[in-house]
Design an enzyme around this catalytic site. Sequence first.
Site, PDB file in Angstrom:
ATOM      1  N   HIS A  46       0.839  -1.195   0.000  1.00 55.50           N
ATOM      2  CA  HIS A  46       0.000   0.000   0.000  1.00 55.50           C
ATOM      3  C   HIS A  46       0.878   1.251   0.000  1.00 55.50           C
ATOM      4  O   HIS A  46       1.904   1.292   0.682  1.00 55.50           O
ATOM      5  CB  HIS A  46      -0.915   0.023   1.228  1.00 55.50           C
ATOM      6  CG  HIS A  46      -1.739  -1.207   1.378  1.00 55.50           C
ATOM      7  ND1 HIS A  46      -2.617  -1.636   0.401  1.00 55.50           N
ATOM      8  CD2 HIS A  46      -1.821  -2.118   2.382  1.00 55.50           C
ATOM      9  CE1 HIS A  46      -3.214  -2.751   0.812  1.00 55.50           C
ATOM     10  NE2 HIS A  46      -2.732  -3.068   2.005  1.00 55.50           N
TER      11      HIS A  46
ATOM     12  N   GLU B 191      -1.860  -0.381   8.213  1.00 57.98           N
ATOM     13  CA  GLU B 191      -2.838  -1.310   8.786  1.00 57.98           C
ATOM     14  C   GLU B 191      -2.183  -2.268   9.773  1.00 57.98           C
ATOM     15  O   GLU B 191      -0.962  -2.291   9.933  1.00 57.98           O
ATOM     16  CB  GLU B 191      -3.539  -2.097   7.674  1.00 57.98           C
ATOM     17  CG  GLU B 191      -2.621  -2.905   6.796  1.00 57.98           C
ATOM     18  CD  GLU B 191      -3.340  -3.497   5.575  1.00 57.98           C
ATOM     19  OE1 GLU B 191      -4.478  -3.109   5.276  1.00 57.98           O
ATOM     20  OE2 GLU B 191      -2.741  -4.360   4.925  1.00 57.98           O
TER      21      GLU B 191
ATOM     22  N   ARG C 231      -1.268  -4.607  -6.331  1.00 51.76           N
ATOM     23  CA  ARG C 231      -1.085  -6.053  -6.401  1.00 51.76           C
ATOM     24  C   ARG C 231       0.202  -6.336  -7.174  1.00 51.76           C
ATOM     25  O   ARG C 231       0.370  -5.914  -8.312  1.00 51.76           O
ATOM     26  CB  ARG C 231      -2.295  -6.681  -7.101  1.00 51.76           C
ATOM     27  CG  ARG C 231      -2.449  -8.168  -6.901  1.00 51.76           C
ATOM     28  CD  ARG C 231      -3.708  -8.691  -7.587  1.00 51.76           C
ATOM     29  NE  ARG C 231      -4.925  -8.203  -6.971  1.00 51.76           N
ATOM     30  CZ  ARG C 231      -5.877  -7.534  -7.603  1.00 51.76           C
ATOM     31  NH1 ARG C 231      -5.766  -7.283  -8.891  1.00 51.76           N
ATOM     32  NH2 ARG C 231      -6.948  -7.120  -6.976  1.00 51.76           N
TER      33      ARG C 231
END
Length: 324
Positions: free
Chosen positions: A103, A120, A198
Amino acid sequence: MNLYPLKFNPIFKERIWGGNKLQTLLHKDVSGETIGESWEISDVKGEPSVVAEGALKGKTLQELSEIFQSELLGKKVYDAFGTKFPLLIKYIDAKRDLSIQVHPNDTLAKERHNSFGKTEMWYVMQADEGAKLMVGFNQKVSKEDYQVHLKNNTLTEILNFQKVKKGDVYFLPTGRVHAIGGGIVLAEIQQTSDITYRIFDWNRVDAAGNSRELHTDLALDAIDYTFNKNYKTDYLAVENTTSTLVDCPYFTTNLIPFTGELTLNHDEKDSFVIYLCVKGNVAFKTQGYKETLSFGETILLPATIKNIKISADEASELLEVYIK
């Protein structure tokens, strides 16, 4: 209209790697064999959480933020984020391996997508025997080394795979490559962002024979190539005590393992508080309101509610999330 502890309708996401443990383990009211995610609290654009019960039933989280502002969010949080709720809370069921991904940080995400970055964390709620996560690199790697392995389809040789068990915690700052492995159910706490690059998807294709889009070029400048010897978060869980798991600028997450009754005081916090039940069943009482939080449920405590009593007849665990 007064604020009260808020439960929201989960938003379910079908994923190529999903399974059915959100139904069988967390007792979510959803059907399907590839349900990968339950978004518990979301203000992602076009995917707003909706209040499930009480006088505010049917209101979206965005509407509540606009109506109540600092009463819901806390003055400090409101001053920093306005009416954009800053966290996204999920439960994830990975029946199969997720793609290797990364990310972007706030700067890149703002520049490229007009979005927050995506720091996260993971809290493992259940793991099959031998299940693994992928976090970071297993050796020192340069950007050039990475590109060679990517080109040669040998990326997995330099990635760090770790067996996991219930209670394991991983903090994932932006830039850290990662993937959830098959056989794992976890709680994910993150910035409000749905930006994912990705990198590698195990060469798999969908039913129509199409592979999913990769973002290899975008990822190059987003990856943190730093090698760490240990990526797992070490912590000490003490019964009837609040233990800090993650304390970062974007959120603080504590673990509260307890049995019996506890009073939680939030006088010093200028923030909403979110509770995720990751073991057992917990009863909440505050200002005339009573609510039960079962395993796999989530509740949002508005910033104006400063004291709450929790009780459990059996050994239970809560994750407590807020912003400092």
